[in-house]
Design an enzyme around this catalytic site. Structure first.
Site, mmCIF file in Angstrom:
data_model
loop_
_atom_site.group_PDB
_atom_site.id
_atom_site.type_symbol
_atom_site.label_atom_id
_atom_site.label_comp_id
_atom_site.label_asym_id
_atom_site.label_seq_id
_atom_site.Cartn_x
_atom_site.Cartn_y
_atom_site.Cartn_z
ATOM 1 N N LYS A 32 -14.046 -2.264 14.323
ATOM 2 C CA LYS A 32 -14.523 -1.163 13.471
ATOM 3 C C LYS A 32 -13.837 -1.236 12.106
ATOM 4 O O LYS A 32 -12.837 -1.939 11.948
ATOM 5 C CB LYS A 32 -14.253 0.176 14.159
ATOM 6 C CG LYS A 32 -12.776 0.470 14.406
ATOM 7 C CD LYS A 32 -12.606 1.655 15.354
ATOM 8 C CE LYS A 32 -11.142 1.956 15.574
ATOM 9 N NZ LYS A 32 -10.943 2.911 16.691
ATOM 10 N N ARG A 89 -10.977 14.909 21.741
ATOM 11 C CA ARG A 89 -11.723 14.481 20.555
ATOM 12 C C ARG A 89 -13.160 14.168 20.966
ATOM 13 O O ARG A 89 -14.097 14.706 20.424
ATOM 14 C CB ARG A 89 -11.021 13.256 19.941
ATOM 15 C CG ARG A 89 -11.522 12.826 18.606
ATOM 16 C CD ARG A 89 -10.709 11.678 18.035
ATOM 17 N NE ARG A 89 -10.830 10.443 18.817
ATOM 18 C CZ ARG A 89 -10.350 9.266 18.454
ATOM 19 N NH1 ARG A 89 -9.672 9.150 17.317
ATOM 20 N NH2 ARG A 89 -10.509 8.206 19.207
ATOM 21 N N TYR A 121 5.063 6.558 -14.537
ATOM 22 C CA TYR A 121 4.638 7.956 -14.630
ATOM 23 C C TYR A 121 5.705 8.906 -14.088
ATOM 24 O O TYR A 121 6.262 8.687 -13.014
ATOM 25 C CB TYR A 121 3.349 8.169 -13.836
ATOM 26 C CG TYR A 121 2.121 7.607 -14.506
ATOM 27 C CD1 TYR A 121 1.730 8.070 -15.763
ATOM 28 C CD2 TYR A 121 1.365 6.629 -13.879
ATOM 29 C CE1 TYR A 121 0.594 7.553 -16.376
ATOM 30 C CE2 TYR A 121 0.220 6.116 -14.492
ATOM 31 C CZ TYR A 121 -0.157 6.589 -15.740
ATOM 32 O OH TYR A 121 -1.273 6.088 -16.347
ATOM 33 N N MET A 137 -2.630 3.313 -10.890
ATOM 34 C CA MET A 137 -3.946 2.934 -10.370
ATOM 35 C C MET A 137 -4.086 1.421 -10.248
ATOM 36 O O MET A 137 -4.568 0.900 -9.237
ATOM 37 C CB MET A 137 -5.043 3.479 -11.290
ATOM 38 C CG MET A 137 -6.447 3.182 -10.810
ATOM 39 S SD MET A 137 -7.681 3.683 -12.015
ATOM 40 C CE MET A 137 -7.518 5.474 -11.947
HETATM 41 C C1 LIG Z 1 -9.954 2.314 17.604
HETATM 42 C C2 LIG Z 1 -10.078 2.404 19.064
HETATM 43 C C3 LIG Z 1 -9.451 1.457 19.883
HETATM 44 C C4 LIG Z 1 -8.473 0.444 19.336
HETATM 45 O O1 LIG Z 1 -7.248 1.096 19.084
HETATM 46 P P1 LIG Z 1 -5.951 0.324 18.526
HETATM 47 O O2 LIG Z 1 -4.897 1.363 18.510
HETATM 48 O O3 LIG Z 1 -6.307 -0.135 17.161
HETATM 49 O O4 LIG Z 1 -5.708 -0.800 19.454
HETATM 50 C C5 LIG Z 1 -9.714 1.503 21.231
HETATM 51 N N1 LIG Z 1 -10.538 2.452 21.750
HETATM 52 C C6 LIG Z 1 -11.135 3.391 20.998
HETATM 53 C C7 LIG Z 1 -12.011 4.412 21.625
HETATM 54 C C8 LIG Z 1 -10.920 3.407 19.629
HETATM 55 O O5 LIG Z 1 -11.491 4.350 18.873
#
Ligand SMILES: *Cc1c(COP(=O)(O)O)cnc(C)c1O
Length: 359
Positions: free
Chosen positions: A35, A127, A250, A298
């Site tokens: 992802k 969640r 800054y 930036m």
């Molecule tokens: C992102 C995610 C993972 C991977 O988690 P990591 O901590 O990056 O290994 C696994 N399962 C779900 C449901 C996730 O959202």
């Protein structure tokens, strides 16, 4: 190219880290979580690099997988958030995707579709997921509708902290609600794989560890063999000497306590370097650490190279990579490596290499 701020991605390191995840749980299937553009590393390149070893792939949401099928990836792709519309289900079915089912609403949509599903149970993270008590009834309804429930899964909220008792609680809740279901199970993310052997199940879902960053909040030996996959690098574009008492950047945050040499770098928060990085955050130039000196701008960062003889305009500076763990920069900036890796901005070119060769 004038601007030499680049993210070099070592696909060989990603393959090695995958093997580490796979070998840590020899009886589990290992999918690769790609992802967020493979945590900033380039989804298509990472998917291709892991094509011969990953048992499946996972993205967060529908359409994040776009390009994978066209690139010839034919393995299972799990959409972790599932989808909330009948159209989404049709799209997923057409592309041969597998959908997580995370709520009663998603169960209803799944009942009318031919898409294979992973049923997610909320064991305490609160969640996503159906309630543990709803699992039996949900599976019976799906079975009756001839919908394929392939795996029952859950997600750990606190596995990054080996002292946290919440993980044990989640494992027990999951065990007791899935005991009788007869389906393969999936629990472990990276922290589960490396730190919680009891979370290993038929399917494991590593993300961050594939990219060579530790999933843990503190040092854990099991994460020591990971190879950082990304080297985030820039170059020195200016150098100056400043007298003791003068300030840099800054707000004049950094003040010289001695006559100092300041190098200005060609990267800033618009490239994804954290603006919250305080003075002292390490960078690496000419074989030596040099600390951030002054508020990150930036497009520029200033570092103190008074103790780094020989630094010249055009020298490369590692912001994170093999010498400076991204987790250390993240800790200094009050965040986690996940945020920094996914935050390297689109204007930074990614160069993919493997065992030293640029592709
Ligand atoms: C992102 C995610 C993972 C991977 O988690 P990591 O901590 O990056 O290994 C696994 N399962 C779900 C449901 C996730 O959202």
């Amino acid at each position: 190219m004038h601007r030499r701020t680049t993210a070099t991605i070592d696909l060989g390191a990603i393959r090695d880290n995958f093997a580490l995840a796979d070998n840590a749980a020899p009886t589990s299937n290992t999918m690769a979580v790609i992802k967020a553009n493979a945590y900033g590393h380039g989804m298509l390149e990472v998917a291709a690099a892991l094509d011969s070893c990953a048992a499946a792939l996972a993205v967060a949401a529908l359409n994040q997988e776009v390009g994978l099928r066209a690139a010839g990836v034919d393995k299972d792709i799990l959409v972790l958030e599932g989808v909330n519309s009948a159209d989404g289900y049709r799209e997923a079915e057409a592309d041969g995707l597998t959908l997580a089912v995370n709520s009663r609403e998603q169960v209803e949509l799944a009942l009318g579709s031919g898409t294979p599903t992973w049923i997610k149970v909320d064991t305490g993270m609160h969640r996503l997921g159906i309630q543990p008590g709803e699992l039996g009834d949900t599976l019976a309804r799906l079975r009756k509708a001839s919908v394929k429930a392939e795996v029952v899964c859950t997600h750990l909220a606190c596995a990054d902290d080996l002292e946290n008792a919440g993980t044990r609680q989640q494992l027990e809740t999951f065990q007791s609600c899935t005991d009788a279901c007869g389906l393969p199970r999936s629990i472990a993310n990276s922290a589960g794989i490396l730190g919680w052997p009891d979370s290993h199940a038929e399917w494991n879902r590593p993300g961050i560890m594939l990219y060579g960053a530790s999933p843990f909040l503190s040092n854990v030996a099991a994460a020591a063999d990971l190879r950082p996959a990304m080297t985030f690098e820039t170059e020195v574009i200016a150098l100056r000497e400043i007298p003791s008492g003068d300030s840099v950047g800054y707000g004049g945050r950094w003040v010289a306590r001695r006559p100092s040499r300041i190098a200005t770098l060609a990267a800033g928060y618009a490239d994804g370097y954290p603006r919250h990085a305080p003075d002292g955050t390490p960078t690496f130039v000419n074989g030596q650490v040099a600390p951030v000196a002054g508020t990150v701008s930036m497009d520029m960062i200033t570092i103190d190279v008074t103790d780094n003889p020989g630094v010249a305009v055009g020298d490369l500076v590692e912001l994170w990579g093999r010498n400076i763990p991204v987790a250390e920069v993240a800790a200094r900036a009050g965040t986690i490596s996940y945020e920094l890796l996914t935050g390297v901005s689109s204007r930074v070119p990614r160069r993919h290499t493997s065992s030293g060769s640029v592709s």
